[in-house]
Design a protein around this motif. Structure first.
Motif, PDB file in Angstrom:
ATOM      1  N   MET A  44      18.270  -6.905   0.163  1.00  0.00           N
ATOM      2  CA  MET A  44      16.977  -6.412  -0.340  1.00  0.00           C
ATOM      3  C   MET A  44      16.157  -6.975   1.155  1.00  0.00           C
ATOM      4  N   ASN A  45      15.315  -6.637   1.467  1.00  0.00           N
ATOM      5  CA  ASN A  45      14.334  -6.541   2.035  1.00  0.00           C
ATOM      6  C   ASN A  45      13.032  -7.290   1.282  1.00  0.00           C
ATOM      7  N   LEU A  46      13.337  -8.200   0.417  1.00  0.00           N
ATOM      8  CA  LEU A  46      12.247  -9.043  -0.884  1.00  0.00           C
ATOM      9  C   LEU A  46      10.807  -9.589   0.496  1.00  0.00           C
ATOM     10  N   ARG A  47      10.605  -9.195   0.789  1.00  0.00           N
ATOM     11  CA  ARG A  47       9.444 -10.154   1.495  1.00  0.00           C
ATOM     12  C   ARG A  47       8.486  -8.235   1.800  1.00  0.00           C
ATOM     13  N   ALA A  48       9.398  -7.467   1.901  1.00  0.00           N
ATOM     14  CA  ALA A  48       8.699  -5.939   2.378  1.00  0.00           C
ATOM     15  C   ALA A  48       8.117  -5.462   0.914  1.00  0.00           C
ATOM     16  N   ILE A  49       9.026  -5.414  -0.473  1.00  0.00           N
ATOM     17  CA  ILE A  49       8.666  -5.152  -1.450  1.00  0.00           C
ATOM     18  C   ILE A  49       7.906  -5.681  -1.822  1.00  0.00           C
ATOM     19  N   ASP A  50       7.626  -7.470  -1.512  1.00  0.00           N
ATOM     20  CA  ASP A  50       6.668  -8.480  -2.115  1.00  0.00           C
ATOM     21  C   ASP A  50       4.929  -7.245  -1.390  1.00  0.00           C
ATOM     22  N   ARG A  51       5.085  -7.479  -0.151  1.00  0.00           N
ATOM     23  CA  ARG A  51       3.587  -6.797  -0.116  1.00  0.00           C
ATOM     24  C   ARG A  51       3.159  -5.202  -0.288  1.00  0.00           C
ATOM     25  N   LEU A  52       4.321  -4.439   0.215  1.00  0.00           N
ATOM     26  CA  LEU A  52       4.069  -2.626  -0.972  1.00  0.00           C
ATOM     27  C   LEU A  52       3.941  -3.142  -2.392  1.00  0.00           C
ATOM     28  N   ALA A  53       4.343  -4.041  -3.580  1.00  0.00           N
ATOM     29  CA  ALA A  53       3.745  -3.869  -4.489  1.00  0.00           C
ATOM     30  C   ALA A  53       2.486  -4.728  -4.339  1.00  0.00           C
ATOM     31  N   MET A  54       1.771  -5.761  -3.715  1.00  0.00           N
ATOM     32  CA  MET A  54       0.850  -6.209  -4.094  1.00  0.00           C
ATOM     33  C   MET A  54      -0.297  -4.633  -3.378  1.00  0.00           C
ATOM     34  N   VAL A  55       0.781  -4.290  -2.723  1.00  0.00           N
ATOM     35  CA  VAL A  55      -0.524  -3.272  -2.273  1.00  0.00           C
ATOM     36  C   VAL A  55      -1.144  -2.104  -3.290  1.00  0.00           C
ATOM     37  N   LEU A  56      -0.014  -1.968  -3.436  1.00  0.00           N
ATOM     38  CA  LEU A  56       0.144  -0.411  -4.710  1.00  0.00           C
ATOM     39  C   LEU A  56      -1.060  -1.231  -5.688  1.00  0.00           C
ATOM     40  N   ALA A  57      -0.398  -2.308  -6.559  1.00  0.00           N
ATOM     41  CA  ALA A  57      -1.037  -2.671  -7.367  1.00  0.00           C
ATOM     42  C   ALA A  57      -2.956  -2.966  -7.477  1.00  0.00           C
ATOM     43  N   ASP A  58      -2.608  -3.326  -6.166  1.00  0.00           N
ATOM     44  CA  ASP A  58      -4.063  -3.602  -6.165  1.00  0.00           C
ATOM     45  C   ASP A  58      -5.284  -2.395  -5.675  1.00  0.00           C
ATOM     46  N   LEU A  59      -4.264  -0.948  -5.237  1.00  0.00           N
ATOM     47  CA  LEU A  59      -5.040   0.180  -5.054  1.00  0.00           C
ATOM     48  C   LEU A  59      -5.166   0.338  -6.930  1.00  0.00           C
ATOM     49  N   HIS A  60      -3.845   0.101  -7.548  1.00  0.00           N
ATOM     50  CA  HIS A  60      -4.144   0.603  -8.876  1.00  0.00           C
ATOM     51  C   HIS A  60      -5.080  -0.262  -9.493  1.00  0.00           C
ATOM     52  N   GLY A  61      -5.681  -1.196  -9.350  1.00  0.00           N
ATOM     53  CA  GLY A  61      -7.410  -2.468  -9.773  1.00  0.00           C
ATOM     54  C   GLY A  61      -7.852  -1.701  -9.154  1.00  0.00           C
ATOM     55  N   GLN A  62      -8.062  -0.885  -8.082  1.00  0.00           N
ATOM     56  CA  GLN A  62      -9.351  -0.146  -7.733  1.00  0.00           C
ATOM     57  C   GLN A  62      -9.711   0.776  -8.559  1.00  0.00           C
ATOM     58  N   GLY A  63      -9.068   1.354  -9.132  1.00  0.00           N
ATOM     59  CA  GLY A  63      -9.444   2.835 -10.279  1.00  0.00           C
ATOM     60  C   GLY A  63      -8.546   3.831 -10.007  1.00  0.00           C
ATOM     61  N   HIS A  64      -7.746   3.239  -8.156  1.00  0.00           N
ATOM     62  CA  HIS A  64      -5.972   4.468  -7.771  1.00  0.00           C
ATOM     63  C   HIS A  64      -5.596   5.142  -9.028  1.00  0.00           C
ATOM     64  N   GLN A  65      -5.127   6.014  -8.781  1.00  0.00           N
ATOM     65  CA  GLN A  65      -3.936   6.429 -10.291  1.00  0.00           C
ATOM     66  C   GLN A  65      -2.521   6.591  -8.727  1.00  0.00           C
ATOM     67  N   VAL A  66      -1.780   5.429  -8.993  1.00  0.00           N
ATOM     68  CA  VAL A  66      -0.568   5.210  -8.188  1.00  0.00           C
ATOM     69  C   VAL A  66       0.374   5.792  -9.040  1.00  0.00           C
ATOM     70  N   ILE A  67       1.442   6.655  -7.457  1.00  0.00           N
ATOM     71  CA  ILE A  67       3.041   7.012  -8.566  1.00  0.00           C
ATOM     72  C   ILE A  67       3.761   6.770  -7.068  1.00  0.00           C
ATOM     73  N   LEU A  68       4.913   6.067  -6.885  1.00  0.00           N
ATOM     74  CA  LEU A  68       5.922   5.940  -6.830  1.00  0.00           C
ATOM     75  C   LEU A  68       7.019   6.357  -5.815  1.00  0.00           C
ATOM     76  N   VAL A  69       7.238   7.119  -5.276  1.00  0.00           N
ATOM     77  CA  VAL A  69       8.583   7.396  -5.154  1.00  0.00           C
ATOM     78  C   VAL A  69       9.806   7.091  -4.327  1.00  0.00           C
ATOM     79  N   SER A  70      10.708   6.381  -4.411  1.00  0.00           N
ATOM     80  CA  SER A  70      11.664   5.067  -4.218  1.00  0.00           C
ATOM     81  C   SER A  70      13.035   5.697  -3.828  1.00  0.00           C
ATOM     82  N   SER A  71      12.928   5.466  -2.436  1.00  0.00           N
ATOM     83  CA  SER A  71      14.818   6.169  -1.934  1.00  0.00           C
ATOM     84  C   SER A  71      15.243   4.018  -2.233  1.00  0.00           C
TER      85      SER A  71
END
Length: 291
Positions: A44-71
């Motif tokens: 697992m590329n933990l660095r990539a997952i961490d960066r993705l989680a940070m950005v999506l969580a931040d977008l969510h915090g800005q008021g966006h509704q986020v749905i992640l589809v994950s392979s």
């Protein structure tokens, strides 16, 4: 529910695009592929997952509704079990997917939780989206999760539905590009973003032609585009540009803009949400009833 305020920006190319003001929030579906989540050795590329989680969580915090589809269930399962490569037997793929999905959600829960976001798992089969009654229940579940402030994490239930994929029976899903477009349609999303291992759609295969140019805007998926799109994806994933064009047709016909962008730079999601010129944007057709 979602306030829409836009202004027009002129581009050097002569076309116009819509940019989001700070007062607008989007319902976004973001799909991430196995090649983004894992390394070449299967870990697992933990660095990539961490960066993705940070950005999506931040977008969510800005008021966006986020749905992640994950392979990644099978790919992560291969690494977890130390198998070295994807198994060929169907029953082994299903078993490995069960292990991988558990590990994947554990990692997502940990990383998103570090950024103050709550995730929820949704596993789907063909029947869940093909049957009108099930689809209605599914739509209601998404709405409830978003109302509760959760980030749904969606994957195909490979331990069950991959049997249909392998045997060639009629199917609705079959790859997570298509799945993400179906989820975007069910959720009445404003935007679908496919994070891939390529910057977007090119006018010809960039692996074969150094002079290939990135296509910034697509208003219609044509036979010419498909001919230029190339074939399969990476060894670790199952998708390619053809599946992304299929997803684009599904999404845009449902009134959802779709963007293909490079998953190695999840920070670009901020720009994409603002309507900036990142990757390839497929322009949605007007939804019925829209003016």
């Amino acid at each position: 529910m979602i306030k829409k305020q836009f202004f027009i920006l002129g581009l050097n190319s002569g076309r116009k695009r819509l940019l989001m003001t700070e007062e607008q929030s989007l319902r976004m579906v973001v799909k991430v592929g196995t090649s983004t989540l894992t390394r070449d050795n299967g870990s697992m590329n933990l660095r990539a997952i961490d960066r993705l989680a940070m950005v999506l969580a931040d977008l969510h915090g800005q008021g966006h509704q986020v749905i992640l589809v994950s392979s990644g269930a099978i790919g992560v399962g291969v690494g977890k079990l130390g198998l070295g490569q994807r198994p060929r037997a169907l029953r082994m793929k299903q078993a490995v997917a069960a292990v991988g999905q558990c590990e994947l959600m554990h990692i997502y829960d940990k990383f998103f939780g570090e950024y103050g976001a709550t995730v929820a798992q949704i596993l789907l089969t063909d029947e869940d989206v093909d049957d009108p009654r099930r689809a209605e229940h599914l739509e209601n579940t998404f709405e409830a999760l978003l109302e509760l402030g959760c980030i749904p994490v969606v994957n195909e239930n490979d331990s069950v539905s991959s049997a249909e994929i392998e045997t060639g029976r009629a199917k609705v899903l079959g790859d997570n590009d298509t799945l993400s477009a179906i989820v975007a349609r069910l959720c009445r999303a404003d935007l679908l973003v496919l994070l891939s291992d390529i910057d977007g759609l090119y006018d010809k295969d960039p692996h074969r032609y150094p002079d290939a140019k990135l296509v910034s805007l697509v208003t219609e998926v044509t036979d010419e585009l498909r001919a230029a799109a190339g074939g399969a994806g990476t060894a670790r994933g199952t998708g390619g540009m053809q599946t992304k064009l299929d997803a684009a047709q599904l999404a845009t016909s449902a009134g959802v803009d779709m963007v293909i962008a490079n998953g190695t730079r999840p920070e670009k999601l901020y720009d994409i949400a603002m309507g900036a010129d990142v990757g390839t944007r497929f322009q949605a057709k007007k939804r019925s009833g829209m003016v």
